[in-house]
Motif scaffolding. Structure first.
Motif: not given
Length: 153
Positions: A88-104
């Protein structure tokens, strides 16, 4: 620690995953590309980079978009020259919206321990800044920071 080459043991597989996590948390595309074979093949979402130059180009674009990227990887399974991880990783876009991306990811290594294949499946979840779980200074995750299982992810 013995060399991180196949066939992997539990200890070397765990160490290989942490080395990969540390590299990606550097957000240095050139450094990261050096752990892959010259002709490494990837599947990352709908992109299929092949070889180090395409990997560098892909990662450069990725980290230009994914601001304040922080990643945790965890060993899922291993056998011989293959390792499966969840992440899992967390990040935000240029507009400041945050995301958590999950994967395998499924990894296959050559005899020298370079990754020759990487297949990633990833999903993104929009989160509020207050829902973030990855709080460390950009770069390597501190040894005392909880992992995915400890965080309930």
């Amino acid at each position: 620690m013995p060399p991180l080459v196949p066939p992997f043991t539990l200890d070397t597989a765990i160490a290989k995953v942490r080395v990969a996590e540390d590299g990606w948390n550097s957000r240095d595309p050139h450094r990261v590309s050096l752990v892959y074979t010259e002709d490494s093949r990837w599947r990352n979402r709908a992109e299929f980079p092949t070889g180090r130059p395409e990997i560098v180009e892909f990662l450069t674009r990725k980290w230009a978009k994914e601001k304040e990227y922080r990643l945790i990887k965890e060993l899922w399974a291993f056998e011989g020259n293959r390792i499966a991880v969840r992440f899992a990783y967390e990040w935000h876009d240029a507009g400041g919206s945050w995301y958590r991306s999950y994967g395998n990811e499924n990894w296959e290594f050559d005899t020298a321990g370079l990754m020759q294949r990487r297949f990633a499946s990833i999903n993104d979840l929009a989160i509020e800044a207050g829902e973030r779980k990855f709080h460390w200074t950009l770069g390597r995750r501190p040894d005392d920071h909880p992992g995915l299982s400890d965080l309930g992810l």
